[in-house]
Design a protein around this motif. Structure first.
Motif, PDB file in Angstrom:
ATOM      1  N   ILE A  82       0.830  -1.209   0.000  1.00 38.77           N
ATOM      2  CA  ILE A  82       0.000   0.000   0.000  1.00 38.77           C
ATOM      3  C   ILE A  82       0.867   1.263   0.000  1.00 38.77           C
ATOM      4  CG2 ILE A  82      -0.259   0.256   2.513  1.00 38.77           C
ATOM      5  CD1 ILE A  82      -3.311   0.662   1.963  1.00 38.77           C
ATOM      6  N   HIS A  89       5.301  -1.729  -7.081  1.00 36.80           N
ATOM      7  CA  HIS A  89       3.976  -2.079  -6.581  1.00 36.80           C
ATOM      8  C   HIS A  89       3.278  -3.074  -7.509  1.00 36.80           C
ATOM      9  CE1 HIS A  89      -0.428  -1.551  -6.643  1.00 36.80           C
ATOM     10  NE2 HIS A  89      -0.286  -1.655  -5.348  1.00 36.80           N
ATOM     11  N   PHE A 100      -6.639 -13.348  -3.950  1.00 36.98           N
ATOM     12  CA  PHE A 100      -7.766 -12.517  -3.522  1.00 36.98           C
ATOM     13  C   PHE A 100      -8.778 -12.270  -4.633  1.00 36.98           C
ATOM     14  CE2 PHE A 100      -4.574 -11.900  -0.381  1.00 36.98           C
ATOM     15  CZ  PHE A 100      -5.312 -11.868   0.784  1.00 36.98           C
ATOM     16  N   ILE A 144      -8.840 -13.830   8.464  1.00 39.49           N
ATOM     17  CA  ILE A 144      -7.580 -13.574   7.745  1.00 39.49           C
ATOM     18  C   ILE A 144      -6.459 -14.414   8.333  1.00 39.49           C
ATOM     19  CG2 ILE A 144      -5.856 -11.838   7.149  1.00 39.49           C
ATOM     20  CD1 ILE A 144      -8.060  -9.837   7.051  1.00 39.49           C
ATOM     21  N   ILE A 236      -2.257  -7.131   5.623  1.00 36.04           N
ATOM     22  CA  ILE A 236      -3.645  -7.596   5.473  1.00 36.04           C
ATOM     23  C   ILE A 236      -4.316  -7.853   6.821  1.00 36.04           C
ATOM     24  CG2 ILE A 236      -3.409  -8.424   3.094  1.00 36.04           C
ATOM     25  CD1 ILE A 236      -3.478 -11.248   4.135  1.00 36.04           C
ATOM     26  N   ALA A 239      -5.180  -4.052   7.492  1.00 28.78           N
ATOM     27  CA  ALA A 239      -6.123  -3.435   6.539  1.00 28.78           C
ATOM     28  C   ALA A 239      -7.452  -4.179   6.541  1.00 28.78           C
ATOM     29  CB  ALA A 239      -5.538  -3.452   5.125  1.00 28.78           C
ATOM     30  N   THR A 243     -11.484  -2.452   9.136  1.00 31.10           N
ATOM     31  CA  THR A 243     -12.425  -1.895   8.172  1.00 31.10           C
ATOM     32  C   THR A 243     -13.744  -2.675   8.145  1.00 31.10           C
ATOM     33  OG1 THR A 243     -11.102  -3.157   6.624  1.00 31.10           O
ATOM     34  CG2 THR A 243     -10.819  -0.784   6.591  1.00 31.10           C
ATOM     35  N   ARG A 291      -2.068  10.819  -0.575  1.00 29.30           N
ATOM     36  CA  ARG A 291      -1.070  10.744  -1.641  1.00 29.30           C
ATOM     37  C   ARG A 291      -0.115  11.926  -1.495  1.00 29.30           C
ATOM     38  NH1 ARG A 291      -3.237   6.475  -1.915  1.00 29.30           N
ATOM     39  NH2 ARG A 291      -4.112   5.441  -3.758  1.00 29.30           N
ATOM     40  N   HIS A 347      -4.159   0.900  -6.585  1.00 21.78           N
ATOM     41  CA  HIS A 347      -4.166   0.513  -5.169  1.00 21.78           C
ATOM     42  C   HIS A 347      -5.556   0.105  -4.679  1.00 21.78           C
ATOM     43  CE1 HIS A 347      -0.038   1.509  -4.010  1.00 21.78           C
ATOM     44  NE2 HIS A 347      -0.121   2.539  -4.823  1.00 21.78           N
ATOM     45  N   GLY A 348      -6.523  -0.010  -5.583  1.00 24.21           N
ATOM     46  CA  GLY A 348      -7.884  -0.370  -5.173  1.00 24.21           C
ATOM     47  C   GLY A 348      -7.834  -1.603  -4.268  1.00 24.21           C
ATOM     48  N   GLY A 351      -8.557  -6.625  -0.849  1.00 22.26           N
ATOM     49  CA  GLY A 351      -9.428  -7.531  -0.083  1.00 22.26           C
ATOM     50  C   GLY A 351     -10.908  -7.267  -0.291  1.00 22.26           C
TER      51      GLY A 351
END
Ligand code: HEM
Length: 399
Positions: A82, A89, A100, A144, A236, A239, A243, A291, A347-348, A351
């Protein structure tokens, strides 16, 4: 562009309790907002947030994605996906993305369903319970960690480390000393675990990531180091736990405020995936993405100079009336475009399919067990975290 009369302070303890009026003013009056106190820019219109997400060459992630990191104005130098920019990346993401995909996640449904039922069954017969602290906070990390191959006895410890890492003291935007200690424990533990999986493979996600090899067009093979695998696991678990927890907490509160929408869910569980998207649109668990602009960029509402921290106000974009009719109305039949709550572009959210599966099964489990949950509003409590917003406590009574 500079509008000191609009108060947008992401470090405030209360801003994310009800940011929507401020967001509306930002969209209308200062779509490219400059915050003089801290020296960052913020975009709030749907189209501008999409445009910044779609431009990873000029708006980079390696200087951080939360405000406290961006304000340090330097590369974070980590191997967490991320916080990486293309092309590194792109390579990392290709190595992990298959695990995923919608199809791969679909095959996990029995595992996720049994974890969720286990927690919900434990609440059977109770007249009152806390949907977040006794359910939604507990199961995502369990899912996870099981996928990764973390032994059962360590899974809730991981959640405690993650919570401690993300917690902020009032008035201080930085990680606490306990948070830094927790981060060290978590990364040390996951590195040891990676090494033990290399020695004794178990076929689960960590082992798969250790084994995966990707060939470039010129035949060069790429694989992940132990440090890469451990960092990915740390990313992960953090993140992916907080959420989903926030999504479910916000959903229960929204359904309590809108019983007609809950009746739609109760009448037909096929409505639940749409309800999940609508909860995400109303209350994105991650309220902003960050950003760093490395070039000057001019947008409709003004210019963002080179070397500027920029916040993409997801929570404002998903309520933009330029994009949604009656954006403040909770309407699970709305359909249409998928929300920006999972980000967009390179970067969408990796998960997203897992989050959707977990949330669908959680709401299905709740709807089939309890025809009606009444939120005890006086007991609602919110977390104090950097860009993650939502409830830590949603007490309910049954019936
Ligand atoms: C409702 C639940 C979730 C929400 C709202 C959410 C939101 C987001 C958002 C907005 C981003 C983009 C970050 C950026 O642009 O800087 C993101 C990225 C990411 N998410 Fe999620 N997420 C959720 C669940 C999960 C889960 C369950 C996982 C576990 C695998 C996960 C793993 C990631 C990863 C690894 C990235 C970084 C992707 C990259 O940099 O290429 N997320 N998420």
């Amino acid at each position: 562009m500079t509008n000191p009369r609009i108060e947008f302070d992401p470090f405030s303890d209360t801003f994310f309790d009800d940011p929507y009026q401020a967001y509306a003013r930002l969209r209308d009056e200062a779509p490219v907002y400059f915050n003089q106190t801290y020296g960052f820019y913020a975009v709030s219109r749907y189209s501008d947030v999409v445009a910044v997400h779609a431009d990873p060459e000029r708006f980079i992630s390696s200087y951080g994605v939360t405000l406290e990191h961006l304000l340090q104005r330097r590369s974070m130098g980590t191997n967490m996906m991320i916080l990486m920019d293309p092309p590194e990346h792109t390579r990392q993401r290709r190595l992990v993305s298959q695990a995923f995909s919608r199809r791969a996640i679909g095959s996990l449904e029995p595992l996720v369903a049994s974890v969720i039922s286990g927690y919900l069954d434990g609440l059977a017969g109770r007249a009152e319970f806390d949907v977040v602290s006794e359910f939604a906070a507990l199961f995502p990390v369990e899912v996870i960690s099981s996928m990764l191959g973390v032994p059962e006895g360590k899974r809730q410890q991981i959640r405690v480390w993650v919570d401690t890492m993300l917690h902020r003291e009032e008035g201080n935007p930085n990680t606490t000393q306990e948070g830094m200690d927790a981060a060290l424990h978590l990364s040390g533990y996951l590195l040891d675990l990676t090494r033990s999986k290399r020695a004794e493979p178990d076929g689960l996600l960590m082992t798969k990531l250790i084994d995966v090899v990707l060939e470039d067009a010129d035949g060069t093979g790429h694989h992940l180091s132990d440090e890469d695998v451990a960092s990915f696991a740390a990313l992960i678990v953090s993140a992916g736990s907080e959420t989903v927890t926030k999504l479910i907490g916000s959903g229960v509160v929204l359904f309590d405020q809108h019983p007609d929408q809950w009746e739609l869910v109760r009448a037909d569980s096929a409505a639940i995936p749409h309800a999940v998207e609508e909860v995400l649109r109303m209350h994105p668990p991650s309220q902003y993405q960050g950003r760093y602009a490395i070039e000057s960029v001019t947008m409709d509402g003004g210019t963002i100079p080179a070397q500027s921290p920029v916040l993409l106000l997801t929570g404002a974009a998903t309520r933009d009336p330029r994009e949604y009719d009656h954006p403040d109305r909770f309407d699970i039949t709305r359909g249409g475009r998928t929300t920006l709550a999972f980000g967009y572009g390179v970067h969408g959210c990796l998960g997203a399919w897992l989050a959707r599966l977990e949330s669908r099964l959680a709401f299905e489990g709740i709807a089939s067990r309890w025809p009606r949950l009444s939120v005890r509003r006086e007991g609602l409590e919110r977390v104090n975290m950097s860009n993650v917003a939502g409830y830590s406590h949603v007490p309910v009574s049954v019936g």
